[in-house]
Design a protein around this motif. Structure first.
Motif, PDB file in Angstrom:
ATOM      1  N   HIS A  85       0.864  -1.180   0.000  1.00 16.09           N
ATOM      2  CA  HIS A  85       0.000   0.000   0.000  1.00 16.09           C
ATOM      3  C   HIS A  85       0.901   1.230   0.000  1.00 16.09           C
ATOM      4  CE1 HIS A  85      -3.520  -2.492   0.934  1.00 16.09           C
ATOM      5  NE2 HIS A  85      -2.632  -3.213   1.587  1.00 16.09           N
ATOM      6  N   PHE A  86       0.753   2.045  -1.039  1.00 11.76           N
ATOM      7  CA  PHE A  86       1.571   3.245  -1.181  1.00 11.76           C
ATOM      8  C   PHE A  86       0.857   4.412  -0.512  1.00 11.76           C
ATOM      9  CE2 PHE A  86       2.292   0.443  -4.823  1.00 11.76           C
ATOM     10  CZ  PHE A  86       3.626   0.137  -4.602  1.00 11.76           C
ATOM     11  N   ILE A  87       1.586   5.144   0.311  1.00 12.95           N
ATOM     12  CA  ILE A  87       0.997   6.204   1.116  1.00 12.95           C
ATOM     13  C   ILE A  87       1.462   7.580   0.658  1.00 12.95           C
ATOM     14  CG2 ILE A  87       0.826   7.117   3.478  1.00 12.95           C
ATOM     15  CD1 ILE A  87       1.263   4.100   4.348  1.00 12.95           C
ATOM     16  N   ALA A  88       2.731   7.697   0.301  1.00  8.87           N
ATOM     17  CA  ALA A  88       3.287   8.986  -0.128  1.00  8.87           C
ATOM     18  C   ALA A  88       4.376   8.734  -1.160  1.00  8.87           C
ATOM     19  CB  ALA A  88       3.849   9.744   1.065  1.00  8.87           C
ATOM     20  N   GLY A  89       4.613   9.720  -1.999  1.00  9.69           N
ATOM     21  CA  GLY A  89       5.641   9.606  -3.025  1.00  9.69           C
ATOM     22  C   GLY A  89       7.039   9.677  -2.439  1.00  9.69           C
ATOM     23  N   VAL A  90       7.967   9.070  -3.158  1.00 12.17           N
ATOM     24  CA  VAL A  90       9.380   9.085  -2.779  1.00 12.17           C
ATOM     25  C   VAL A  90      10.153   9.694  -3.940  1.00 12.17           C
ATOM     26  CG1 VAL A  90      11.358   7.669  -2.098  1.00 12.17           C
ATOM     27  CG2 VAL A  90       9.049   7.005  -1.378  1.00 12.17           C
ATOM     28  N   LYS A  91      11.056  10.619  -3.624  1.00  9.74           N
ATOM     29  CA  LYS A  91      11.838  11.314  -4.643  1.00  9.74           C
ATOM     30  C   LYS A  91      13.248  10.734  -4.747  1.00  9.74           C
ATOM     31  CE  LYS A  91      11.500  15.297  -2.647  1.00  9.74           C
ATOM     32  NZ  LYS A  91      10.891  15.214  -1.365  1.00  9.74           N
ATOM     33  N   PRO A  92      13.859  10.851  -5.914  1.00  9.93           N
ATOM     34  CA  PRO A  92      15.254  10.412  -6.040  1.00  9.93           C
ATOM     35  C   PRO A  92      16.110  11.140  -5.004  1.00  9.93           C
ATOM     36  CG  PRO A  92      14.359  11.029  -8.185  1.00  9.93           C
ATOM     37  CD  PRO A  92      13.343  11.410  -7.163  1.00  9.93           C
ATOM     38  N   GLY A  93      17.005  10.397  -4.377  1.00  5.56           N
ATOM     39  CA  GLY A  93      17.855  10.956  -3.327  1.00  5.56           C
ATOM     40  C   GLY A  93      17.330  10.679  -1.936  1.00  5.56           C
ATOM     41  N   ASP A  94      16.040  10.282  -1.828  1.00  8.25           N
ATOM     42  CA  ASP A  94      15.471   9.934  -0.527  1.00  8.25           C
ATOM     43  C   ASP A  94      16.038   8.588  -0.063  1.00  8.25           C
ATOM     44  OD1 ASP A  94      13.850  12.183  -0.376  1.00  8.25           O
ATOM     45  OD2 ASP A  94      12.017  11.127  -0.971  1.00  8.25           O
ATOM     46  N   PHE A  95      16.190   8.450   1.246  1.00 11.18           N
ATOM     47  CA  PHE A  95      16.606   7.189   1.842  1.00 11.18           C
ATOM     48  C   PHE A  95      15.371   6.523   2.428  1.00 11.18           C
ATOM     49  CE2 PHE A  95      18.191   4.556   5.381  1.00 11.18           C
ATOM     50  CZ  PHE A  95      19.077   3.753   4.680  1.00 11.18           C
ATOM     51  N   ILE A  96      15.041   5.346   1.905  1.00 12.10           N
ATOM     52  CA  ILE A  96      13.876   4.595   2.379  1.00 12.10           C
ATOM     53  C   ILE A  96      14.351   3.622   3.451  1.00 12.10           C
ATOM     54  CG2 ILE A  96      11.970   3.077   1.760  1.00 12.10           C
ATOM     55  CD1 ILE A  96      12.516   3.931  -1.197  1.00 12.10           C
ATOM     56  N   GLU A  97      13.768   3.721   4.636  1.00 13.60           N
ATOM     57  CA  GLU A  97      14.069   2.781   5.718  1.00 13.60           C
ATOM     58  C   GLU A  97      12.915   1.791   5.829  1.00 13.60           C
ATOM     59  OE1 GLU A  97      14.782   2.709  10.533  1.00 13.60           O
ATOM     60  OE2 GLU A  97      15.433   4.475   9.405  1.00 13.60           O
ATOM     61  N   VAL A  98      13.253   0.537   6.028  1.00 10.43           N
ATOM     62  CA  VAL A  98      12.249  -0.520   6.141  1.00 10.43           C
ATOM     63  C   VAL A  98      12.450  -1.262   7.460  1.00 10.43           C
ATOM     64  CG1 VAL A  98      11.213  -2.554   5.075  1.00 10.43           C
ATOM     65  CG2 VAL A  98      12.343  -0.842   3.642  1.00 10.43           C
ATOM     66  N   ARG A  99      11.361  -1.406   8.191  1.00 14.08           N
ATOM     67  CA  ARG A  99      11.345  -2.210   9.413  1.00 14.08           C
ATOM     68  C   ARG A  99      10.281  -3.284   9.231  1.00 14.08           C
ATOM     69  NH1 ARG A  99      13.618  -0.013  14.135  1.00 14.08           N
ATOM     70  NH2 ARG A  99      13.404  -2.176  14.730  1.00 14.08           N
ATOM     71  N   GLY A 100      10.608  -4.499   9.593  1.00 11.13           N
ATOM     72  CA  GLY A 100       9.664  -5.601   9.463  1.00 11.13           C
ATOM     73  C   GLY A 100       9.326  -6.191  10.810  1.00 11.13           C
ATOM     74  N   GLU A 101       8.190  -6.879  10.846  1.00 13.62           N
ATOM     75  CA  GLU A 101       7.760  -7.545  12.074  1.00 13.62           C
ATOM     76  C   GLU A 101       6.959  -8.791  11.734  1.00 13.62           C
ATOM     77  OE1 GLU A 101       5.486  -4.451  13.918  1.00 13.62           O
ATOM     78  OE2 GLU A 101       3.721  -4.866  12.712  1.00 13.62           O
ATOM     79  N   ILE A 102       7.022  -9.752  12.635  1.00 13.59           N
ATOM     80  CA  ILE A 102       6.253 -10.983  12.480  1.00 13.59           C
ATOM     81  C   ILE A 102       4.897 -10.763  13.132  1.00 13.59           C
ATOM     82  CG2 ILE A 102       6.106 -13.427  13.066  1.00 13.59           C
ATOM     83  CD1 ILE A 102       9.212 -13.385  13.187  1.00 13.59           C
ATOM     84  N   ALA A 103       3.832 -10.915  12.344  1.00 15.85           N
ATOM     85  CA  ALA A 103       2.472 -10.802  12.882  1.00 15.85           C
ATOM     86  C   ALA A 103       2.026 -12.134  13.467  1.00 15.85           C
ATOM     87  CB  ALA A 103       1.503 -10.337  11.801  1.00 15.85           C
ATOM     88  N   SER A 104       2.414 -13.229  12.800  1.00 15.27           N
ATOM     89  CA  SER A 104       2.013 -14.559  13.242  1.00 15.27           C
ATOM     90  C   SER A 104       2.944 -15.582  12.598  1.00 15.27           C
ATOM     91  CB  SER A 104       0.561 -14.825  12.837  1.00 15.27           C
ATOM     92  OG  SER A 104       0.121 -16.072  13.308  1.00 15.27           O
ATOM     93  N   LYS A 105       3.097 -16.728  13.268  1.00 11.57           N
ATOM     94  CA  LYS A 105       3.996 -17.765  12.762  1.00 11.57           C
ATOM     95  C   LYS A 105       3.438 -19.139  13.100  1.00 11.57           C
ATOM     96  CE  LYS A 105       8.668 -19.527  13.482  1.00 11.57           C
ATOM     97  NZ  LYS A 105       9.916 -19.383  14.233  1.00 11.57           N
ATOM     98  N   THR A 106       3.472 -20.043  12.105  1.00 11.81           N
ATOM     99  CA  THR A 106       3.178 -21.451  12.336  1.00 11.81           C
ATOM    100  C   THR A 106       4.481 -22.218  12.113  1.00 11.81           C
ATOM    101  OG1 THR A 106       2.591 -22.008  10.057  1.00 11.81           O
ATOM    102  CG2 THR A 106       0.827 -21.086  11.453  1.00 11.81           C
ATOM    103  N   ARG A 107       4.413 -23.533  12.061  1.00 10.97           N
ATOM    104  CA  ARG A 107       5.649 -24.306  11.843  1.00 10.97           C
ATOM    105  C   ARG A 107       6.314 -23.982  10.514  1.00 10.97           C
ATOM    106  NH1 ARG A 107       4.341 -30.409  12.497  1.00 10.97           N
ATOM    107  NH2 ARG A 107       2.994 -29.665  10.863  1.00 10.97           N
ATOM    108  N   THR A 109       4.803 -21.424   8.104  1.00 12.58           N
ATOM    109  CA  THR A 109       4.254 -20.232   7.460  1.00 12.58           C
ATOM    110  C   THR A 109       4.417 -19.014   8.369  1.00 12.58           C
ATOM    111  OG1 THR A 109       2.627 -21.632   6.357  1.00 12.58           O
ATOM    112  CG2 THR A 109       2.211 -19.277   6.326  1.00 12.58           C
ATOM    113  N   LEU A 110       4.758 -17.896   7.756  1.00 15.01           N
ATOM    114  CA  LEU A 110       4.917 -16.637   8.480  1.00 15.01           C
ATOM    115  C   LEU A 110       4.022 -15.571   7.871  1.00 15.01           C
ATOM    116  CD1 LEU A 110       8.734 -16.842   8.529  1.00 15.01           C
ATOM    117  CD2 LEU A 110       7.441 -16.356  10.581  1.00 15.01           C
ATOM    118  N   PHE A 111       3.451 -14.749   8.715  1.00 14.79           N
ATOM    119  CA  PHE A 111       2.664 -13.593   8.309  1.00 14.79           C
ATOM    120  C   PHE A 111       3.442 -12.375   8.779  1.00 14.79           C
ATOM    121  CE2 PHE A 111       0.004 -17.229   8.791  1.00 14.79           C
ATOM    122  CZ  PHE A 111      -0.894 -17.169   7.728  1.00 14.79           C
TER     123      PHE A 111
END
Length: 139
Positions: A85-107, A109-111
């Protein structure tokens, strides 16, 4: 900008395939886990001059795949579904930071969720499902 990243604890991380072509991928250890990032360039733009949504999606997929691999004790995982889901535009030269998290896990499968930001501004979010795949034995 690269010197600012290095001075703030960011280091480039080796990648192969698509992420090697898009990157380099940056990584930084934080108190509650790892953060990853991409310093965007003119090579990442779409026809409107903004960073292409495919770049953000590929970045989210790669980061969440790292998280899945680590959560499954370094077992290979494949992406079954990824919604971005895209929320705002990103311009050349911008640094995009990404953080991930586990919502749920089975033996096997991961969400997972990812939050993509530029500075304090949220630019995209992604949710997806990853499946651990058995490794083939030689012979």
């Amino acid at each position: 900008m690269q010197n600012d990243l290095l001075n703030n604890g960011w280091k480039t991380r080796n990648a192969v395939g698509l992420m090697d072509a898009i990157g380099p991928l940056w990584a930084r250890k934080k108190d509650d886990g790892w953060a990853y990032g991409l310093l965007t360039t003119q090579a990442h733009v779409n026809n409107a001059g903004m960073i292409h949504g495919g770049v953000l999606t590929a970045l989210a997929d790669h980061v969440l795949s790292i998280l899945a691999w680590e959560a499954m004790d370094r077992q290979a995982c494949v992406t079954l579904q990824l919604d971005t889901h895209f929320i705002a535009g990103v311009k050349p030269g911008d640094f995009i930071e990404v953080r991930g998290e586990i919502a749920s896990k089975t033996r096997s499968t991961l969400f997972l969720n990812a939050h993509l930001t530029v500075g304090d501004k949220k630019v995209a979010q992604a949710t997806g499902i990853w499946k651990a795949v058995p490794t083939k034995k030689a012979g």
